[in-house]
Design an enzyme around this catalytic site. Sequence first.
Site, PDB file in Angstrom:
ATOM      1  N   TRP A   1      -9.155 -11.564   4.941  1.00 19.58           N
ATOM      2  CA  TRP A   1      -9.735 -10.610   3.813  1.00 19.58           C
ATOM      3  C   TRP A   1      -9.146 -11.261   2.640  1.00 19.58           C
ATOM      4  O   TRP A   1      -8.084 -11.536   2.554  1.00 19.58           O
ATOM      5  CB  TRP A   1      -9.209  -9.245   4.440  1.00 19.58           C
ATOM      6  CG  TRP A   1      -9.759  -8.371   3.486  1.00 19.58           C
ATOM      7  CD1 TRP A   1     -10.880  -8.161   2.836  1.00 19.58           C
ATOM      8  CD2 TRP A   1      -8.776  -7.267   2.787  1.00 19.58           C
ATOM      9  NE1 TRP A   1     -10.986  -6.890   2.057  1.00 19.58           N
ATOM     10  CE2 TRP A   1      -9.712  -6.557   1.783  1.00 19.58           C
ATOM     11  CE3 TRP A   1      -7.559  -6.849   3.078  1.00 19.58           C
ATOM     12  CZ2 TRP A   1      -9.246  -5.578   1.146  1.00 19.58           C
ATOM     13  CZ3 TRP A   1      -6.988  -5.954   2.387  1.00 19.58           C
ATOM     14  CH2 TRP A   1      -7.812  -5.101   1.380  1.00 19.58           C
TER      15      TRP A   1
ATOM     16  N   ASP B   1      -2.441  -5.859  10.519  1.00 16.98           N
ATOM     17  CA  ASP B   1      -3.305  -5.118   9.682  1.00 16.98           C
ATOM     18  C   ASP B   1      -4.308  -4.356  10.725  1.00 16.98           C
ATOM     19  O   ASP B   1      -5.009  -5.095  11.024  1.00 16.98           O
ATOM     20  CB  ASP B   1      -3.894  -6.089   8.518  1.00 16.98           C
ATOM     21  CG  ASP B   1      -4.889  -5.384   7.754  1.00 16.98           C
ATOM     22  OD1 ASP B   1      -5.286  -4.163   7.798  1.00 16.98           O
ATOM     23  OD2 ASP B   1      -5.503  -6.039   6.647  1.00 16.98           O
TER      24      ASP B   1
ATOM     25  N   LYS C   1     -12.536   3.040   7.855  1.00 14.77           N
ATOM     26  CA  LYS C   1     -13.547   2.615   8.468  1.00 14.77           C
ATOM     27  C   LYS C   1     -13.882   3.887   9.739  1.00 14.77           C
ATOM     28  O   LYS C   1     -14.892   4.342  10.029  1.00 14.77           O
ATOM     29  CB  LYS C   1     -13.570   1.206   9.153  1.00 14.77           C
ATOM     30  CG  LYS C   1     -13.028   0.368   8.265  1.00 14.77           C
ATOM     31  CD  LYS C   1     -14.102  -0.095   7.239  1.00 14.77           C
ATOM     32  CE  LYS C   1     -13.071  -0.859   6.073  1.00 14.77           C
ATOM     33  NZ  LYS C   1     -13.764  -1.954   5.517  1.00 14.77           N
TER      34      LYS C   1
HETATM   35  N1  PGU Z   1      -7.660  -4.879   5.891  1.00  8.21           N
HETATM   36  C1  PGU Z   1      -8.766  -5.617   6.349  1.00  8.21           C
HETATM   37  C2  PGU Z   1      -8.805  -6.645   7.257  1.00  8.21           C
HETATM   38  C3  PGU Z   1     -10.069  -4.827   5.675  1.00  8.21           C
HETATM   39  O1  PGU Z   1     -11.109  -5.643   6.066  1.00  8.21           O
HETATM   40  C4  PGU Z   1      -9.891  -4.144   4.635  1.00  8.21           C
HETATM   41  C5  PGU Z   1     -11.212  -3.439   3.887  1.00  8.21           C
HETATM   42  C6  PGU Z   1      -8.666  -3.560   4.185  1.00  8.21           C
HETATM   43  C7  PGU Z   1      -7.476  -3.860   4.987  1.00  8.21           C
HETATM   44  C8  PGU Z   1      -8.597  -2.405   3.352  1.00  8.21           C
HETATM   45  O2  PGU Z   1      -9.250  -1.281   3.342  1.00  8.21           O
HETATM   46  P1  PGU Z   1      -8.814   0.121   2.988  1.00  8.21           P
HETATM   47  O3  PGU Z   1     -10.072   0.615   2.247  1.00  8.21           O
HETATM   48  O4  PGU Z   1      -7.839  -0.196   1.731  1.00  8.21           O
HETATM   49  O5  PGU Z   1      -8.337   0.951   4.066  1.00  8.21           O
HETATM   50  N2  PGU Z   1     -12.283  -4.501   3.691  1.00  8.21           N
HETATM   51  C9  PGU Z   1     -13.622  -4.001   3.645  1.00  8.21           C
HETATM   52  C10 PGU Z   1     -13.534  -3.006   2.303  1.00  8.21           C
HETATM   53  C11 PGU Z   1     -14.081  -3.588   1.155  1.00  8.21           C
HETATM   54  C12 PGU Z   1     -12.697  -4.176   0.373  1.00  8.21           C
HETATM   55  O6  PGU Z   1     -12.576  -5.497   0.341  1.00  8.21           O
HETATM   56  O7  PGU Z   1     -11.802  -3.426   0.078  1.00  8.21           O
HETATM   57  C13 PGU Z   1     -14.534  -5.293   3.358  1.00  8.21           C
HETATM   58  O8  PGU Z   1     -15.530  -5.261   3.000  1.00  8.21           O
HETATM   59  O9  PGU Z   1     -13.671  -6.408   3.680  1.00  8.21           O
END
Ligand code: PGU
Length: 456
Positions: free
Chosen positions: A185, A266, A302
């Site tokens: 990510w 995570d 999510k």
């Molecule tokens: N860890 C991972 C692996 C993730 O994919 C995401 C969110 C998070 C943590 C953090 O999410 P929180 O909203 O802080 O609980 N990834 C999504 C959402 C958009 C972003 O980049 O924040 C994504 O589309 O990759």
Amino acid sequence: MDDTIASHLASSAERRLSTLSHHLTGHSASMASEIPNSALSPSATAGSYGGASSVFANILQAPDDSILGVTVAYNKDPSPVKVNLGVGAYRTEEGKPLVLNVVRKAEQLLVNNPSGVKEYLPITGLAEFNKLSAKLIFGSESPAIRENRVATVQGLSGTGSLRVGGEFLAKHYFERTIYIPQPTWGNHPKIFTLSGLAVKYYRYYDPATRGLNFHGLLEDLSSAPPGAIVLLHACAHNPTGVDPTLEQWEQIRQLMRSKGLLPFFDSAYQGFASGSLDVDAQSVRMFVADGGECLAAQSYAKNMGLYGERVGALSIVCKSSDVAGRVESQLKLVIRPMYSNPPIHGASIVATILKNSELYNEWTVELKMMADRIISMRRQLFDALSKRGTPGDWSHILKQIGMFTFTGLNSDQVAFMTKEFHIYMTSDGRISMAGLSSRTVPHLADAIHAAVARIN
Ligand code: PGU
């Protein structure tokens, strides 16, 4: 202030400033020091109140975020056929954001509760929420919880929980290197660098097989320094959708424990990968069952659809309750100057659902429904490409797990699909399967087919 503390603070502040400049401008850290002093200090004219020139005149335009920037671009596009497959956010078959029924019910209960107040929470958040969150990820029968060896604090969703964990480690842990998967990510390297950790990558994904590079992963973790921190996606790896099998997890566990590497999980997708909260927590529980220590950041964005409520938790599993108590006391010192204490509403929703067996069961049904719809989108997209005879092997669409498909499309193909078909996705070729519907699958398949046919 003690001199050594003062100099430590000064040097860590300098380090962060230089890293920040690197992230925001795209220039190397060393270039930050090449910016002439005159550009940084206020000049007599630049600061003129109400004058034409801004004191911020030298600020460079920062690039848009590689994920959230996709939504910004999507919102600007007037096309009626546009589809947003960028951000990982669940959409219904009608393409609409979803507030879970069980969340509406919990909110109703909270509104009608006459004793509900809006006082500050403690620095560590809502105690009941913290206990329930630890149980959710480690299992209700977890010996670590029973033995009171887990320090849990409420966090600002997954991101905030990772950041607090990162800063705690940078301050108190002896090995300040964190290994993160390649790819991962996009926010991970920034979160941990700004926490004060040194970020290194371990091999994770093999583009040739579109699967796990297990050999590379084991090799890289084997050569990590003893005690190094290792970031692991608990399930539904983002962006690849490729997870280790349980047997591979067991090998990773053995290797990490034998080298004293510290696992930092995570967990942003518990329940979203398989549809089962317990199945998706197996990797984490394996590491806790051996009695060793680890960290886990949880997000309810999510799996409860609470994206904008920013509700999550950080747990640190320790060897004894005595250590856990001291760890918690230090977590408070990280949190207090950062945001003082977390917001009450989202955590109250989660606690209301988790503590009531009827609501909890209703949640698991809605969660399974979301996971199943994502899985059915995989089948539909795969079938649509097969029907068109799109060149290439697309079986990874069916095999990958969780919210995303890592299509293998390159950035030129992605740019073509956005320009010609108004399909918005991240430039690494990741698509959010949750943003698709039966209505939009044929359009996406047409776009992929055209992109593959026209652009190498
Ligand atoms: N860890 C991972 C692996 C993730 O994919 C995401 C969110 C998070 C943590 C953090 O999410 P929180 O909203 O802080 O609980 N990834 C999504 C959402 C958009 C972003 O980049 O924040 C994504 O589309 O990759």
